[in-house]
Every structure is written in structure tokens, then in C-alpha cells.
Design a protein around this motif. Structure first.
Motif, PDB file in Angstrom:
ATOM      1  N   GLY A  75       7.226   1.628 -12.311  1.00  0.00           N
ATOM      2  CA  GLY A  75       6.973   0.188 -12.356  1.00  0.00           C
ATOM      3  C   GLY A  75       6.507  -0.298 -13.710  1.00  0.00           C
ATOM      4  N   ILE A  76       5.833   0.555 -14.477  1.00  0.00           N
ATOM      5  CA  ILE A  76       5.262   0.114 -15.754  1.00  0.00           C
ATOM      6  C   ILE A  76       5.671   1.013 -16.922  1.00  0.00           C
ATOM      7  CG2 ILE A  76       3.268  -1.051 -14.740  1.00  0.00           C
ATOM      8  CD1 ILE A  76       1.640   1.465 -15.237  1.00  0.00           C
ATOM      9  N   ASN A  77       6.417   2.070 -16.660  1.00  0.00           N
ATOM     10  CA  ASN A  77       6.807   3.013 -17.699  1.00  0.00           C
ATOM     11  C   ASN A  77       8.326   2.940 -17.881  1.00  0.00           C
ATOM     12  OD1 ASN A  77       7.638   5.468 -19.039  1.00  0.00           O
ATOM     13  ND2 ASN A  77       5.578   6.258 -18.676  1.00  0.00           N
ATOM     14  N   ALA A  78       8.750   2.388 -19.013  1.00  0.00           N
ATOM     15  CA  ALA A  78      10.182   2.189 -19.249  1.00  0.00           C
ATOM     16  C   ALA A  78      10.926   3.519 -19.320  1.00  0.00           C
ATOM     17  CB  ALA A  78      10.390   1.402 -20.539  1.00  0.00           C
ATOM     18  N   ARG A  79      10.317   4.546 -19.929  1.00  0.00           N
ATOM     19  CA  ARG A  79      10.995   5.842 -20.028  1.00  0.00           C
ATOM     20  C   ARG A  79      11.168   6.459 -18.638  1.00  0.00           C
ATOM     21  NH1 ARG A  79      12.724  10.081 -22.668  1.00  0.00           N
ATOM     22  NH2 ARG A  79      12.075  12.187 -22.083  1.00  0.00           N
ATOM     23  N   CYS A  80      10.136   6.336 -17.806  1.00  0.00           N
ATOM     24  CA  CYS A  80      10.225   6.847 -16.434  1.00  0.00           C
ATOM     25  C   CYS A  80      11.346   6.147 -15.685  1.00  0.00           C
ATOM     26  CB  CYS A  80       8.895   6.637 -15.716  1.00  0.00           C
ATOM     27  SG  CYS A  80       8.938   7.027 -13.947  1.00  0.00           S
ATOM     28  N   ARG A  81      11.432   4.833 -15.851  1.00  0.00           N
ATOM     29  CA  ARG A  81      12.459   4.060 -15.154  1.00  0.00           C
ATOM     30  C   ARG A  81      13.852   4.462 -15.629  1.00  0.00           C
ATOM     31  NH1 ARG A  81       9.837  -0.102 -15.650  1.00  0.00           N
ATOM     32  NH2 ARG A  81      10.801  -1.015 -17.497  1.00  0.00           N
ATOM     33  N   SER A  82      13.990   4.693 -16.931  1.00  0.00           N
ATOM     34  CA  SER A  82      15.287   5.101 -17.478  1.00  0.00           C
ATOM     35  C   SER A  82      15.705   6.474 -16.947  1.00  0.00           C
ATOM     36  CB  SER A  82      15.206   5.134 -19.007  1.00  0.00           C
ATOM     37  OG  SER A  82      16.398   5.618 -19.569  1.00  0.00           O
ATOM     38  N   LEU A  83      14.759   7.425 -16.925  1.00  0.00           N
ATOM     39  CA  LEU A  83      15.057   8.760 -16.407  1.00  0.00           C
ATOM     40  C   LEU A  83      15.391   8.707 -14.915  1.00  0.00           C
ATOM     41  CD1 LEU A  83      12.293  10.860 -18.202  1.00  0.00           C
ATOM     42  CD2 LEU A  83      14.753  10.890 -18.690  1.00  0.00           C
ATOM     43  N   GLU A  84      14.698   7.817 -14.212  1.00  0.00           N
ATOM     44  CA  GLU A  84      14.936   7.685 -12.775  1.00  0.00           C
ATOM     45  C   GLU A  84      16.362   7.208 -12.503  1.00  0.00           C
ATOM     46  OE1 GLU A  84      12.235   5.926  -9.222  1.00  0.00           O
ATOM     47  OE2 GLU A  84      12.826   4.459 -10.744  1.00  0.00           O
ATOM     48  N   TRP A  85      16.811   6.206 -13.242  1.00  0.00           N
ATOM     49  CA  TRP A  85      18.158   5.679 -13.044  1.00  0.00           C
ATOM     50  C   TRP A  85      19.229   6.701 -13.423  1.00  0.00           C
ATOM     51  CZ3 TRP A  85      19.662   1.785 -10.217  1.00  0.00           C
ATOM     52  CH2 TRP A  85      18.772   0.742  -9.943  1.00  0.00           C
ATOM     53  N   ARG A  86      18.892   7.651 -14.315  1.00  0.00           N
ATOM     54  CA  ARG A  86      19.852   8.687 -14.723  1.00  0.00           C
ATOM     55  C   ARG A  86      19.708   9.950 -13.883  1.00  0.00           C
ATOM     56  NH1 ARG A  86      18.349   7.252 -20.242  1.00  0.00           N
ATOM     57  NH2 ARG A  86      17.357   9.280 -20.493  1.00  0.00           N
ATOM     58  N   PHE A  87      18.877   9.872 -12.847  1.00  0.00           N
ATOM     59  CA  PHE A  87      18.667  10.994 -11.926  1.00  0.00           C
ATOM     60  C   PHE A  87      18.236  12.268 -12.672  1.00  0.00           C
ATOM     61  CE2 PHE A  87      21.592   8.166  -9.732  1.00  0.00           C
ATOM     62  CZ  PHE A  87      20.966   8.024  -8.500  1.00  0.00           C
ATOM     63  N   GLN A  88      17.275  12.093 -13.580  1.00  0.00           N
ATOM     64  CA  GLN A  88      16.763  13.207 -14.373  1.00  0.00           C
ATOM     65  C   GLN A  88      15.311  13.545 -14.033  1.00  0.00           C
ATOM     66  OE1 GLN A  88      17.497  12.062 -18.444  1.00  0.00           O
ATOM     67  NE2 GLN A  88      19.680  12.557 -18.346  1.00  0.00           N
ATOM     68  N   LEU A  89      14.816  13.026 -12.929  1.00  0.00           N
ATOM     69  CA  LEU A  89      13.449  13.309 -12.501  1.00  0.00           C
ATOM     70  C   LEU A  89      13.471  14.307 -11.342  1.00  0.00           C
ATOM     71  CD1 LEU A  89      11.912   9.710 -12.568  1.00  0.00           C
ATOM     72  CD2 LEU A  89      11.572  11.546 -14.240  1.00  0.00           C
ATOM     73  N   PRO A  90      12.325  14.938 -11.056  1.00  0.00           N
ATOM     74  CA  PRO A  90      12.263  15.875  -9.921  1.00  0.00           C
ATOM     75  C   PRO A  90      12.602  15.200  -8.597  1.00  0.00           C
ATOM     76  CG  PRO A  90      10.383  16.189 -11.367  1.00  0.00           C
ATOM     77  CD  PRO A  90      11.093  14.954 -11.860  1.00  0.00           C
ATOM     78  N   LEU A  91      12.988  16.023  -7.622  1.00  0.00           N
ATOM     79  CA  LEU A  91      13.439  15.521  -6.324  1.00  0.00           C
ATOM     80  C   LEU A  91      12.379  14.663  -5.639  1.00  0.00           C
ATOM     81  CD1 LEU A  91      15.595  15.571  -4.089  1.00  0.00           C
ATOM     82  CD2 LEU A  91      14.505  17.655  -3.226  1.00  0.00           C
ATOM     83  N   SER A  92      11.105  14.977  -5.835  1.00  0.00           N
ATOM     84  CA  SER A  92      10.016  14.245  -5.182  1.00  0.00           C
ATOM     85  C   SER A  92      10.108  12.745  -5.432  1.00  0.00           C
ATOM     86  CB  SER A  92       8.665  14.782  -5.659  1.00  0.00           C
ATOM     87  OG  SER A  92       7.607  14.048  -5.096  1.00  0.00           O
ATOM     88  N   GLN A  93      10.496  12.364  -6.647  1.00  0.00           N
ATOM     89  CA  GLN A  93      10.599  10.944  -6.994  1.00  0.00           C
ATOM     90  C   GLN A  93      11.621  10.241  -6.103  1.00  0.00           C
ATOM     91  OE1 GLN A  93       8.813   9.571  -9.584  1.00  0.00           O
ATOM     92  NE2 GLN A  93       9.762   7.575  -9.846  1.00  0.00           N
ATOM     93  N   TYR A  94      12.747  10.879  -5.867  1.00  0.00           N
ATOM     94  CA  TYR A  94      13.830  10.246  -5.117  1.00  0.00           C
ATOM     95  C   TYR A  94      13.580  10.286  -3.609  1.00  0.00           C
ATOM     96  CZ  TYR A  94      15.825  10.600  -9.725  1.00  0.00           C
ATOM     97  OH  TYR A  94      16.021  10.483 -11.078  1.00  0.00           O
TER      98      TYR A  94
END
Length: 209
Positions: A75-94
Motif C-alpha cells: 500500500g505504501i511501498n512502490a517497490r513492493c507493489r511493483s514486485l507484487e504485480w510481476r509475481f516476484q514475491l513469496p507465495l504468502s503475499q499472494y
């Protein structure tokens, strides 16, 4: 929360103050709802079995949100949001994101079913369902806009969480009242007039002898 744009889920990111407590409370609230609806039973409200199923799914999704917290504050971290949209975060996030979508969807389905079942009724719960539907017609577009522009997401979530609380209380109270009526009359279906008299409702007429 550091910003009105921050989502409540961001408070559960490991390393945030009280993150573990927030995760445990998410899990606990879901489990308590499961216990409440299991105790009431799917047939406690005549015609309300589909609502019971939707509310049970809502409770399970809430529990999963606590078991699988977000790994970064999208919600407040642009890099986190970018990684999330590219499906580059751990499974827990999704898993957390998906459980949130299911949570919103399930309780909305339950509300629509409750509204249809009680349409035209004057009981307190029927009026609550009608008012919640009216509020949802305004709030859902605003929630979608808040997510799209990434602004005021926390504010909109707070509004929805209040609505969720009202819906849960209405469902639990209605089912507890119906279940009590069934037990008092010893049948599988509450008898007419078994529920507490609503303010302004006409008094029941005793049968002719």
C-alpha cells in the motif's frame, strides 16, 4: 498507520510493530466466526443455508489472511507493489491477497442472499440488510477507485470493516434467535410468531377456538 493510503494488511508485515499480534488476531477472529456459525448450524434460519455457507467461506478466508501475512507493504511501498504485480514475491503475499478477495466476495454474496430472502420484510435484520446493500452500491465503486489510484485505501477499508461487523452481528443474532425458537417449539422449523415482536409490528392474532 503512517498514511491513509496504507492498507490494514500492511500492519501484519513481519517487522512492523505488533505484526505478530495482528496476525494472531486475524486468525482468531476467523476461527471464532467459524465456531459461531458451526454452533448455529446451516439450517438455523429458514431459507438461509446459502448465506451460512457464504459466511463460513468468509470466516475461513479471514483465518487464511492471518496464517499467510503479507511480506511487504504494497500500500505504501512502490517497490513492493511493483514486485507484487510481476509475481516476484513469496507465495504468502499472494495467498493473503487472494484470501482478502475471497473474504470481500463471500460476505457480499451473503449480504445479497440475505437481502433477497428478507425483501419486503420489516424485521430489524431485514432493514439492516437493505441499508447495507444501499451502502455497498456507493462504497464498492469508491473502494475500486481507491485501489486503482492507490489513495485512501485504509479509509475505505475501515468503512468496509464497519459494514462487515454489522453484517456478522446481524447474521449471528438472526440465527441465534431462530435457533432458540426452534428449540422452544421442538420442531425443525420455527412456528409463526416464534420470534420476538419487532417494534411497530402488528400483534399476533390468537387462533380461533
Amino acid at each position: 498507520m503512517t498514511s491513509p493510503d496504507e492498507l490494514f494488511s500492511n500492519l501484519e508485515v513481519t517487522g512492523r510493530p505488533f505484526a505478530a499480534a495482528m496476525q494472531h488476531l486475524d486468525l482468531l477472529s476467523g476461527l471464532l466466526l467459524l465456531v459461531a456459525f458451526a454452533a448455529a448450524g446451516s439450517g438455523s434460519t429458514p431459507g438461509g443455508r446459502p448465506e451460512w455457507l457464504a459466511m463460513t467461506v468468509f470466516a475461513v478466508a479471514g483465518s487464511l489472511g492471518g496464517l499467510f501475512p503479507e511480506v511487504c507493504a504494497d500500500g505504501i511501498n512502490a517497490r513492493c507493489r511493483s514486485l507484487e504485480w510481476r509475481f516476484q514475491l513469496p507465495l504468502s503475499q499472494y495467498v493473503h491477497d487472494a484470501s482478502g478477495v475471497v473474504e470481500f466476495g463471500a460476505i457480499t454474496v451473503a449480504l445479497l442472499l440475505a437481502f433477497r430472502r428478507t425483501r419486503g420484510g420489516q424485521a430489524r435484520t431485514a432493514r439492516i440488510y437493505r441499508n447495507l446493500v444501499r451502502a455497498a452500491l456507493v462504497a464498492y465503486p469508491l473502494l475500486g477507485l481507491a485501489y486503482l489510484v492507490n489513495r485512501l485505501g485504509g479509509v475505505m477499508e475501515a468503512v468496509f470493516f464497519v459494514g462487515f461487523t454489522v453484517m456478522v452481528l446481524a447474521q449471528v443474532c438472526e440465527r441465534a434467535r431462530c435457533l432458540r425458537a426452534v428449540r422452544l417449539h421442538g420442531s425443525g422449523k420455527p412456528e409463526a410468531g416464534a420470534f420476538p415482536q419487532q417494534p411497530g409490528a402488528p400483534a399476533a392474532t390468537p387462533p380461533a377456538r
